[in-house]
Design an enzyme around this catalytic site. Structure first.
Site: not given
Ligand code: M6R
Length: 606
Positions: A2, A27, A72, A98-99, A480, A484, A487, A503, A601
């Site tokens: 948010c 956000r 969000w 926000n929260g 990673e 990517k 998501e 396994h 984000k």
């Molecule tokens: O701002 P941060 O690095 O603490 O964020 C952590 C995760 O929320 C962030 O890396 C998230 O997994 C990304 N969308 C990955 O691409």
């Protein structure tokens, strides 16, 4: 999670509110709305992106104060009614939040029993009705908000605007709020991005603080009514406004930002003569580094995966035990905190609630935490006090790219620094420093000529699921790559250390199953080749990320090579094709690359 925006001054509020929302859209982007004090409170809100809000706004909204929100969803699905601002029954008070209000159910039930008709499913709405009640009982705005928050449990960054009072009341507890200070006007935002073009003078509200903002000034006080100093600071790092330039998406731009971002991270921190690295902000002398019994790194998502790479690099170079922890699990497991242990909180945004909670747990138990952070002055950076910035520049796309490479680079610098204070030889230190210096150029040359990315996309775009494999330092890189692709392309992915595949996950493989293998030219390569054979024997199609000139390419259906470097630095190169594969797959599947569904984000709720 948010984004909040506010303005009070002498200019029309709406243009800044809309522009600010756009800057904060990362956000959260499931719904948005604004409330402007225009005689009455004029409120517009709807589900969808900021562009949807803009399309329903009247051409001109008069009014020189207002608040706005991009959401969000936590409580209640994204919808017009659940969008903020929420409004009192008489329409004279509006609130953005926000929260999470943890006792919202109790508050809502009580209000309903008392005859208040709640409009939304949100936790936030209860607050505006409680504020309204306080105002009806004769309280001033600040007192009304303070009394209401005394009844609330949870986290908030919030703004409240009143039809009958020329003021905006802000409060912070766990969710960030920054006030930009101007001459006859003031701005409010969840972070500094929307403020940078307006003012360099900011007040970062602390937890437990309320602010009464008018066009003439800002008065801060604590929840219990005590005076609180409104510390005006100057923005230390002006990133300017992140612009797309010629790129179609922020993610692609940020992938291509990586050579320069790496240079920024390494500049002034390498000592070739001594084969050493220096992160001065950590405030650790060689003597102190020698005494550290173990290192613990905490992070979420990509920051966690960068920490998993970092912990291996630290262990290998400094021969000190190092572990990476999932922030969201950490405090719930009642961790043992050793006094001299070194803790790192790794975060791009510096606002991730799970990581912040883990930091507080460590600090409560007497431990110290240092930040490895991108956003200067962010909550985590301030909570830690000491640490190092990774200097990636603004990262706007939800999928983190340049923050990963810079986190790995920064942790590698630390590994060299602690290694040199312990048993790492000067000769090995020099090799590493030399290799690090070359890295930005190698990243650049790979990105100029990224190889068969589109062949890989073709093999992946219709897959039911994708298996990612890597060994040792490449295992977190494989994770990673999977994160990517999941998501932003919404393809189910599984990532495993290559040796673990036999396994269990091998049961998934059938004719044509795509398997992405990360295999730099390191001591584990031959073992990874065995894993490739095991996959191929089950009909899998191998997409291989390997080092240029390596004959391992013959083992693959699709081979993508990256430049050679010291094996311990390979994650910074092997991750690049994985970023591009995810980007182009998402694009071909017509996904919203920069704003993938259900994500945000900055994840500022636990
Ligand atoms: O701002 P941060 O690095 O603490 O964020 C952590 C995760 O929320 C962030 O890396 C998230 O997994 C990304 N969308 C990955 O691409």
């Amino acid at each position: 999670m948010c984004g909040i925006i506010g303005y009070i001054g002498h200019k029309p509020a709406t243009p800044f509110l809309v522009e600010g929302l756009t800057r904060l859209e990362y956000r959260g982007y499931d719904s948005s709305g604004i409330a402007v004090r225009n005689g009455d409170l004029e409120i517009h809100k709807c589900a969808g992106k900021i562009t949807d809000l803009v399309s329903i706004l009247p051409k001109k909204i008069e009014g020189t104060s207002g608040i706005a929100h991009t959401r969000w969803a936590t409580h209640g699905p994204p919808s017009d009614v659940n969008a903020h601002p929420h409004c009192s029954v008489d329409g004279k008070i509006a609130l953005v939040h926000n929260g999470i209000i943890e006792n919202a159910r109790v508050l809502r039930n009580r209000l309903e029993k008392e005859g208040v008709k709640l409009q939304s499913d949100t936790d936030s709405e209860a607050l505006v009705h409680l504020i309204h009640r306080e105002i009806s009982n004769g309280s001033k705005p600040l007192t009304a908000v303070r009394r209401t928050l005394k009844r609330a449990r949870g986290t908030w960054g919030l703004c409240v605007i009143f039809e009958d009072h020329d003021t905006i009341i802000c409060a912070r507890n766990g969710s960030p709020l920054v006030i930009g200070v101007g001459d006859g006007e003031n701005w409010i935002a969840s972070d500094t991005l929307p403020l940078q073009a307006r003012t360099q003078q900011v007040i970062r509200l602390e937890d437990g603080v309320l602010a009464e903002v008018t066009s003439e000034g800002v008065k801060t006080s604590r929840f219990d009514g005590r005076y609180s100093d409104s510390n005006v600071t100057t923005l230390d790092e002006d990133w300017g406004e992140a612009e797309l330039g010629d790129y179609p998406h922020f993610m692609l731009k940020e992938i291509y930002d990586q050579p320069e971002a790496l240079r920024q991270c390494l500049t002034g921190r390498l000592d070739l003569k001594d084969g050493n690295a220096r992160l001065g902000g950590l405030g650790l002398t060689p003597k102190q580094l020698q005494k550290i019994p173990h290192v613990r790194l905490l992070g979420c998502g990509t920051a966690l995966l960068a920490s998993q790479v970092g912990r291996l690099v630290i262990e290998q170079l400094a021969r000190v035990p190092a572990l990476a922890h999932v922030s969201s699990e950490f405090r719930h497991n009642d961790p043992v905190i050793e006094n001299n242990a070194l803790h790192f909180a790794v975060s791009q945004s510096g606002e991730t609630a799970d990581t912040l909670a883990a930091i507080k747990e460590i600090q409560l138990k007497g431990g110290e935490v240092r930040g490895v952070i991108n956003v200067v002055g962010s909550t985590i950076a301030r909570q830690c006090g000491k640490g190092c910035y990774i200097h990636s520049g603004p990262e706007q796309a939800v999928a983190s790219t340049k923050a990963f490479t810079n986190m790995v680079a920064a942790l590698t610098l630390f590994a060299i620094q602690i290694g040199r204070a312990r048993s790492l030889s000067r000769t090995r230190g020099k090799q590493l420093v030399k290799a690090l210096k070359k890295l930005p150029q190698l990243v650049e040359s790979y990105l100029d000529n990224p190889g068969s990315i589109m062949d890989a996309v073709d093999a992946l775009k219709d897959a039911k699921s994708v298996l990612f494999l890597g060994r040792g330092i490449s295992a977190p890189v494989a994770r990673e790559g999977a994160l990517k692709l999941m998501e932003i392309a919404y393809i189910p992915c599984l990532a495993y250390p290559a040796g673990e595949m036999k396994h269990g996950p091998i049961a998934l493989l059938e004719e044509g199953s795509p398997v992405v293998v990360v295999a730099p030219n390191d001591s584990l390569k031959d073992k990874t080749i065995s894993s490739i054979h095991e996959c191929r024997a089950r009909g899998a199609k191998i997409i291989l990320i390997h080092e240029e000139g390596d004959s391992i390419a013959e083992e693959a259906d699709i081979a993508i090579s990256v430049p050679s470097t010291d094996p311990i630095l390979s994650p910074i190169l092997t991750v690049l094709p994985l970023q591009l594969i995810a980007y182009h797959t998402a694009l071909i599947l017509d996904r919203d690359v920069d704003r993938p569904r259900n994500l945000a984000k900055s994840v500022t709720v636990e």
